[in-house]
Write an enzyme that holds these catalytic residues in place. Structure first.
Site, PDB file in Angstrom:
ATOM      1  CB  SER A   3      -0.845  -0.012   1.272  1.00 28.18           C
ATOM      2  OG  SER A   3      -1.350   1.276   1.537  1.00 28.18           O
ATOM      3  CB  SER A   4       0.494   4.626  -1.436  1.00 27.19           C
ATOM      4  OG  SER A   4      -0.800   4.944  -0.982  1.00 27.19           O
ATOM      5  CB  CYS A   5      -0.613   3.967   4.022  1.00 29.37           C
ATOM      6  SG  CYS A   5      -0.782   2.273   4.522  1.00 29.37           S
ATOM      7  CE1 TYR A  51      -3.839  -2.809   5.248  1.00 23.25           C
ATOM      8  CE2 TYR A  51      -2.798  -0.846   4.356  1.00 23.25           C
ATOM      9  CZ  TYR A  51      -3.443  -2.043   4.157  1.00 23.25           C
ATOM     10  OH  TYR A  51      -3.677  -2.503   2.875  1.00 23.25           O
ATOM     11  CE  LYS A  57      -1.410  -4.956   3.099  1.00 28.02           C
ATOM     12  NZ  LYS A  57      -1.588  -6.161   2.265  1.00 28.02           N
ATOM     13  CG  HIS A  80     -10.102   3.679   1.607  1.00 30.45           C
ATOM     14  ND1 HIS A  80     -10.153   2.299   1.557  1.00 30.45           N
ATOM     15  CD2 HIS A  80      -8.941   3.992   2.211  1.00 30.45           C
ATOM     16  CE1 HIS A  80      -9.048   1.821   2.115  1.00 30.45           C
ATOM     17  NE2 HIS A  80      -8.298   2.820   2.520  1.00 30.45           N
TER      18      HIS A  80
END
Ligand code: GDP
Length: 317
Positions: free
Chosen positions: A108-110, A137, A141, A180
């Site tokens: 994920s980009s987070c 999260y 990841k 989201h």
């Protein structure tokens, strides 16, 4: 890749997994293996080991994860960390034990630092503190990505990692507490337009910037990488363009025909100010997104399923 190759798509009921199944079937792959979470709890080590021993998949697409928007991430912090750590550890380990030819892990980009330089290159990983609202999260990841890297370096496993930006599309979660921003705004503005409501509330200040990718584009990128990429480095997947939440709200208001007021709820968190992915590595590998945001949103709004896809909050437990 052989069209008869046995491919396990973990998480096929989720928005990403379902898009992967559609894309693989359309490409002609005819030996897909799937399990619902009721049939196989991926957090259960013994169950996952039995499943791999029985099915012996040749390829694994790891799209199973506990996911959600800013509020869900910030509320169910233990679930987001524990479930994701367990799911990915079990699937990656069993993929190694059973000699899976290639595994694709979805991050994920987070995972990138909250204040990473923009656009964010893959090399920016672990160069600064994470955004607190989704730190559990992101930590899970990052561990998943490092697991793939470590199995590659220690065992020579062909495990690749893909970092998608914010996604939307068929099968999204429209529960206003756990979703989201994009599905939330589609629902809020559509309902407000239908009920001629005087105002719609948008969380935060409206100033954060986000990049949005249609999940069918992500699935196409994953198939491209499965076929053409065997590298150790993660690959960002996005459009390379972002907009503010205010601009997104204006666009959704226009597309849903909502003429009323937009109110910003400053009591809700903004999260990361910006997380635009640098997609030059992906472009260098010969893939480019096709579905623009306006077109993608129109597609979702006209599809019949979108309002019925609401997941109950209980689905998170
Ligand atoms: P994030 O990308 O991990 O921060 O997750 P979200 O997609 O949930 O939120 C993105 C941004 O949209 C944040 O700044 C939110 O505060 C903002 N936002 C505005 N309205 C909403 C809403 O109704 N739901 C959600 N989830 N976010 C919203």
């Amino acid at each position: 890749m052989d069209y008869n190759a046995k491919i396990y798509v973990a998480g096929h009921r989720g928005m990403v997994g379902a898009a992967l199944v559609r894309r693989l079937r359309r490409a002609g792959f005819n030996n897909l293996v799937v399990r619902t979470s009721a049939e196989l709890d991926l957090r259960n080590q013994a169950a996952v080991a039995d499943f791999f021993a029985d099915e012996q998949p040749e390829y694994v697409l790891l799209a199973a994860a506990r996911v959600g928007g800013i509020h869900a991430n910030n509320t169910f912090r233990a679930d987001f960390l524990y479930d994701n750590l367990m799911i990915q550890s079990n699937v990656v380990q069993q993929s190694h034990v059973h000699g899976v030819r290639k595994l694709l892990f979805l991050g994920s980009s987070c995972i990138y630092p909250r204040l990473a330089p923009q656009p964010i290159r893959e090399e920016h990983l672990l160069t600064g503190p994470l955004e607190p609202t989704n730190e559990p999260y992101a930590i899970a990841k990052i561990a998943g990505l490092k697991l793939c890297e470590a199995y590659r370096s220690q065992h020579g496993s062909n495990f690749i990692t893909v970092m998608p930006t914010n996604l939307y599309g068929p099968g999204d979660n429209y529960n206003l507490e756990t979703s989201h921003v994009l599905p939330a705004l589609l629902r809020k503005f559509s309902e407000a337009a239908a009920q001629a409501a005087p105002a719609v509330t948008v969380w935060g200040t409206g100033t954060p910037r986000r990049e949005f990718l249609h999940v069918d584009d992500l699935a196409d990128a994953c198939l491209h990488l499965l076929r053409h990429y065997d590298g150790a480095q993660p690959v960002n997947v996005g459009t390379g363009k972002d907009i503010t939440i205010q601009e997104l709200a204006d666009l959704v208001a226009e597309l849903t025909g909502y003429p009323g007021e937009v109110v910003f709820d400053f009591a809700r968190p903004d999260g990361t100010p910006r997380k635009l992915l640098d997609v030059s590595r992906l472009h260098g590998l010969g893939w480019h997104h096709r579905i623009g945001l306006r077109e993608g949103l129109q597609q979702v709004l006209t599809s019949a399923d979108w309002l019925h896809a609401t997941q109950p909050v209980a689905a998170l437990h």
